[in-house]
Design an enzyme around this catalytic site. Structure first.
Site, PDB file in Angstrom:
ATOM      1  N   ASN A  77       0.816  -1.224   0.000  1.00 17.28           N
ATOM      2  CA  ASN A  77       0.000   0.000   0.000  1.00 17.28           C
ATOM      3  C   ASN A  77       0.846   1.270   0.000  1.00 17.28           C
ATOM      4  O   ASN A  77       0.740   2.121   0.865  1.00 17.28           O
ATOM      5  CB  ASN A  77      -0.979   0.015   1.175  1.00 17.28           C
ATOM      6  CG  ASN A  77      -0.283  -0.040   2.517  1.00 17.28           C
ATOM      7  OD1 ASN A  77       0.861  -0.486   2.613  1.00 17.28           O
ATOM      8  ND2 ASN A  77      -0.957   0.423   3.556  1.00 17.28           N
TER       9      ASN A  77
ATOM     10  N   HIS B 205      -6.078  -9.381   4.628  1.00 16.50           N
ATOM     11  CA  HIS B 205      -6.422  -8.462   5.719  1.00 16.50           C
ATOM     12  C   HIS B 205      -7.910  -8.676   5.974  1.00 16.50           C
ATOM     13  O   HIS B 205      -8.751  -8.174   5.237  1.00 16.50           O
ATOM     14  CB  HIS B 205      -6.123  -7.020   5.272  1.00 16.50           C
ATOM     15  CG  HIS B 205      -6.594  -5.966   6.227  1.00 16.50           C
ATOM     16  ND1 HIS B 205      -5.731  -5.102   6.854  1.00 16.50           N
ATOM     17  CD2 HIS B 205      -7.832  -5.616   6.650  1.00 16.50           C
ATOM     18  CE1 HIS B 205      -6.423  -4.268   7.625  1.00 16.50           C
ATOM     19  NE2 HIS B 205      -7.707  -4.554   7.513  1.00 16.50           N
TER      20      HIS B 205
ATOM     21  N   ASN C  87      -5.046  -0.996  13.133  1.00 17.42           N
ATOM     22  CA  ASN C  87      -6.042  -1.821  12.446  1.00 17.42           C
ATOM     23  C   ASN C  87      -5.418  -3.168  12.086  1.00 17.42           C
ATOM     24  O   ASN C  87      -4.431  -3.202  11.359  1.00 17.42           O
ATOM     25  CB  ASN C  87      -6.508  -1.111  11.172  1.00 17.42           C
ATOM     26  CG  ASN C  87      -7.689  -1.822  10.533  1.00 17.42           C
ATOM     27  OD1 ASN C  87      -8.280  -2.696  11.144  1.00 17.42           O
ATOM     28  ND2 ASN C  87      -7.998  -1.458   9.308  1.00 17.42           N
TER      29      ASN C  87
ATOM     30  N   ASP D  29       3.689  -5.928  11.392  1.00 22.95           N
ATOM     31  CA  ASP D  29       2.786  -4.880  10.878  1.00 22.95           C
ATOM     32  C   ASP D  29       3.339  -3.496  11.215  1.00 22.95           C
ATOM     33  O   ASP D  29       2.594  -2.576  11.553  1.00 22.95           O
ATOM     34  CB  ASP D  29       1.356  -5.045  11.404  1.00 22.95           C
ATOM     35  CG  ASP D  29       0.342  -4.236  10.579  1.00 22.95           C
ATOM     36  OD1 ASP D  29       0.734  -3.633   9.551  1.00 22.95           O
ATOM     37  OD2 ASP D  29      -0.829  -4.194  10.976  1.00 22.95           O
TER      38      ASP D  29
END
Lengths: 317, 432, 186
Positions: B93, B180, B279, B306
């Site tokens: 991303n 995800h 998240n 993460d």
């Protein structure tokens, strides 16, 4: 006394009663020829409103001015905030201007706590409504109004039964009232369609019911919450008509209330939705009185938070 | 390769003190302590230090290209080296999104240039992470970056048909879809775990079921098409249960848990400090305990960081507008030590498997996650399990300071990291 | 209940009673009667004393002299120097103070700052024809040009001493005690 008023969840019973008692004195003192009191002379109170709320802003403004504070109204609309200035920069600006108290209304839950704890400003922070979190001065003025009608205007609310009806999930008024009324000894019942009750409500000091008609006969004060337009099309309930039929307060339902019960609404009302026109205007409704009590309660809060020095706590005379 | 080191007295996987001779990028020899002599090697006193194979992270956000103000491949891999990693997977991303061979090769080359560790780009599953059309997965697999892990991380591949196609398609090059798991409809505007704390704080809830529903669907899809599925950052007790049952049925599913989900709970949100906004969100104590148990019994295969750096302006603000994510590379091993080793849920062998061996296998990373044995690549980390340190994000490489472990005291200090025989970290300091 | 005060008793119950009787007569005399009199005490003990004086004057003159209390907390000049205090109760008789003679009552007159604050507070309520000051103890050490019109007892003190007035309505008994430094309660 606490340093900031961010939430009713962290108000002790004694602090809450002190605020209500002080509000009583404020109400008494402003009913005279010179309405102003000198308590905040030379102090600056900033009304920092990131959301439109003319009612709440005017109430705080009147409160601060009656205490002789200099009041600066900072509305996010048309200011640099709408051009992307951060809460932090706004706070630093207010700090540079020497704000003694910042009254903040913000769409984001927790924004007042950030303002109070991030080290951006020194002044006292008063939460005037943050997102779907809390609206402590509304709860205080509600408690003040209840106390005055049902408890002779002093002490706490021990034993009273208060029912809060409507969109509890998104209501900062419901949250603040649930904690405060419980702290003051009242029994709180929340009534709402199950879709508008938060998951996790079982940790609150309240009873939850889905049936208004069974609760009303056991209610000393009923508080109707506004149903916001944006909920109406989000399938929290099938239609406004069905909502109104199941959870609205009309004359027929109001007749279920005990004789001395009062009817409250934090405003602004959606007449015909959560409350019918005749009930909103009836003798049992104390809705306008809530508004006027709001000024006294906010005076009390401002006086107690910024009327004295923030140093030297513990000294007495 | 000119560097040559003799590590004296190190304890491979916490075992007996040994001397480890690194030469020509490989482990040249391992012998019981005091028996090796390597006259040309630089001596490094590793007495009391535990040696593990270099750690492999399946899940990090290095932000380059696009958000170099938060992190670059160079600073992100430096943070990785400080944390004992010798390989990291860089999530897709970025801006532009890593959905073409061009972008993944760029990230891959930036990793080579930095030289701290292997950078394995993760390719996007769908074009622009939009969840509508498959990205050119094969082209990314065939590129010099040799992508094997594909993920829309940050977004869920929520369309069931698209997910099915992706799972099937990557079989051609032994790829894996890293999902995800977040039902988008159940998490519109979600801010934190839905439960007692969200009810009190007035923040929009992110319910556990939004994760679990996607995992349930995906394991069934993976079973149906006979593909490999990897579940990113598992955060709930219910997810652990679902994965455990899927594994019992023989479904090819692997899963990761982050260090922060092993240690922190949603009670921390009470102060609305966005450093705790992530998240999937921090969950409850019961979830934390279930995740630890799942990691211990192998239901959850790996720890992945993460690592999600964010600039001050994206975090020093009100909760609702703050970015999701936490810096995690420099603290990962210490948190695993605190949550899994000091609690006796894992031994050093178990840590090596979950933080090096298995992640390398899932990502199909050659020369990583190998045993500490003669002839193997010299990727290893030495750390002091007795040391304790207070986390100061100010000393992390890179511009981002959003560590939820800030000011916490954690056990275990990385002393040295060797990447292909090169010393990247020594005495807890980066070497360049 | 407050702890019993220690230190020399400077006025006992009988002394206080006599002093109040004398002051009430002085007030009547100087006002030439009790018409248009209002007795306002400064909370807490000044308000109790005001009530007692009003009763005596009413009895002596055969008419109801209104009494009340006026809280001066928000008018204090040291408001900003200490944490915010709870407000005392203010009760202004319904006919107001305009054109009336206000007798302000406090227990102890010391620096004069409390009286100054009370004058400001009265000013915000209306315009009395005159304001008189009655105190039970004047202990000196004035910091402002203020004097009492009616004094129960002049009591020379050191700065470090303090005067504790105890009244039966609040403290269970009437007495006035002088406390030295070490005996001062915070």
């Amino acid at each position: 006394m606490i340093e900031h008023l961010l939430s009713t969840a962290d108000l002790s019973r004694d602090d809450a009663v002190l605020i209500l008692d002080t509000a009583g004195e404020m109400e008494n003192l402003t009913d005279r020829s010179v309405k102003k009191l000198p308590a905040l002379r030379g102090r600056t109170v900033v009304n920092l409103f990131f959301e439109d709320s003319t009612r709440t802003r005017i109430s705080f403004e009147a409160a601060a001015k009656r205490l002789s504070a200099d009041v600066i109204n900072f509305s996010a609309k048309g200011s640099s905030v709408s051009k992307g200035e951060s809460l932090k920069d706004t706070a630093l600006t207010l700090q540079a201007m020497g704000a003694d108290a910042v009254v903040i209304r913000h769409g984001a839950s927790g924004a007042p706590m950030r303002l109070a704890s991030a080290g951006w400003i020194d002044g006292a922070v008063v939460n005037a409504g943050d997102g779907t979190h809390e609206h402590p001065t509304q709860a205080l003025l509600d408690a003040y109004t209840i106390r005055r009608h049902l408890c002779g205007g002093s002490g706490d609310l021990a034993g009273l039964r208060v029912t809060i009806v409507g969109d509890v999930l998104h209501s900062r008024v419901a949250r603040s009232n649930a904690w405060l009324l419980h702290t003051l000894g009242a029994q709180v019942t929340l009534v709402a369609p199950p879709t508008l009750v938060p998951v996790g409500v079982d940790s609150w000091p309240v009873t939850v019911s889905y049936d208004l008609d069974t609760v009303l006969p056991e209610t000393d004060a009923v508080m109707m919450l506004r149903v916001q337009a944006e909920r109406m099309n989000a399938d929290f309930f099938p239609s406004t008509r069905e909502y109104s039929r199941r959870y609205g307060l009309d004359a027929q339902r109001a007749a279920l209330l005990p004789q001395r019960s009062i009817i409250m609404h934090p405003g602004p009302m959606v007449r015909g939705m959560e409350i019918s026109d005749d009930i909103a205007d009836s003798d049992r409704a104390v809705i306008l009185e809530q508004v006027s009590n709001g000024v006294s309660v906010r005076m009390a809060v401002l006086y107690l938070l910024v009327g004295g020095s923030r140093e030297g706590a513990g000294e007495t005379s | 390769m000119t560097e040559e080191y003799l590590l004296t007295g190190a304890r491979p996987l916490g075992g007996d003190p040994s001397d480890i001779w690194l030469r020509d990028g490989r482990i040249s020899q391992i012998s019981p302590a005091g028996q090796l002599s390597a006259p040309d090697a630089e001596l490094i006193d590793a007495k009391g230090l535990v040696a593990l194979p270099g750690l492999v992270d399946l899940h990090a956000h290095l932000r380059e290209p696009g958000r170099e103000d938060a992190e670059t491949v160079a600073t992100g891999t430096a943070a990785a080296a400080l944390g004992g990693f010798t390989a990291v997977h860089a999530m897709a991303n970025t801006d532009p999104v890593a959905d073409t061979a061009g972008v993944v090769e760029q990230v891959y080359r930036l990793g080579q240039a930095a030289g701290y560790c292997d950078v394995r780009p993760v390719g996007a599953v769908t074009e622009g992470l939009a969840g509508e059309h498959l990205a050119e997965l094969g082209a990314m697999a065939d590129s010099s970056a040799a992508v094997r892990v594909f993920s829309d991380d940050g977004h869920c591949v929520s369309n069931s048909l698209l997910m099915r196609r992706a799972l099937e398609y990557v079989k051609a090059f032994d790829g894996v879809i890293a999902q995800h798991a977040q039902d988008p409809d159940l998490t519109v505007a979600a801010q934190m775990n839905e439960g007692k704390m969200s009810a009190q704080l007035g923040l929009q809830g992110w319910p556990a079921v939004a994760e679990e529903a996607i995992i349930a669907r995906d394991v069934l899809l993976a079973d149906h098409v006979g593909s490999r599925l990897h579940v990113c950052h598992v955060s709930t007790a219910g997810s652990v249960d679902l994965i455990r049952r899927a594994k019992e049925r023989g479904i090819q599913v692997t899963a990761e848990v982050t260090p922060h989900h092993l240690l922190l709970t949603d009670e921390l949100v009470a102060g609305y400090d966005p450093v705790f906004k992530v998240n999937p969100p921090l969950r409850t104590e019961a979830d934390v305990m279930a995740l630890r148990e799942g990691l211990a019994d192998g239901t959850i295969d790996v720890v992945a960081t993460d690592h999600a750096p964010h600039t001050g302006e994206d975090k020093d603000c009100e909760w609702a507008v703050a970015a999701f994510g936490m810096v995690g590379l420099p603290t990962a091993l210490s948190v695993v030590l605190a949550t899994m080793v000091e609690t006796e849920l894992l031994n050093w062998q178990g840590v090596a498997e979950r933080m090096s061996v298995v992640p390398a296998q899932i990502g199909r990373v050659n020369d990583q996650g190998r045993p500490l044995a003669e002839g193997e690549p010299a990727n290893l980390v030495l750390f002091d399990p007795e040391a304790r340190w207070t986390v100061d994000p100010g000393i992390f490489p890179g511009a981002s300071r959003n560590s939820p472990f800030k000011e916490m005291e954690l056990p275990g200090r990385i002393v040295s990291t060797f990447y292909r025989g090169t010393s990247t970290v020594r005495g807890g300091e980066l070497q360049w | 209940m407050p702890e019993p005060a220690v230190g020399p008793v400077v006025l006992d119950a009988a002394d206080l009673n006599r002093a109040l009787t004398r002051i009430s007569h002085e007030i009547i005399e100087s006002a030439r009667g009790a018409d248009d009199l209002i007795i306002l005490g400064i909370p807490t003990r000044g308000a109790v004393l005001a009530h007692r004086l009003a009763e005596r004057i009413s009895a002596a003159e055969g008419l109801a002299v209104p009494s009340g209390s006026i809280d001066i907390t928000m008018y204090r000049d040291d408001l900003n120097m200490r944490p915010a205090r709870a407000l005392g109760h203010t009760v202004i008789p319904s006919r107001g103070v305009d054109g009336k003679t206000v007798v302000l009552v406090d227990d102890v007159l010391f620096s004069g700052r409390t009286v100054r604050a009370a004058l400001d507070a009265i000013n915000d309520i209306g315009r009395p024809r005159a304001v008189r000051l009655a105190v039970i103890v004047d202990r000196g050490h004035r910091e402002l040009p203020i004097r009492a019109d009616h004094v129960g007892k002049n009591l020379p003190t050191h700065r470090g001493e303090s005067v504790r007035v105890r009244l039966s309505e609040i403290d269970g008994q009437d007495e006035i005690v002088l406390l030295r430094d070490a005996e001062k309660q915070s």
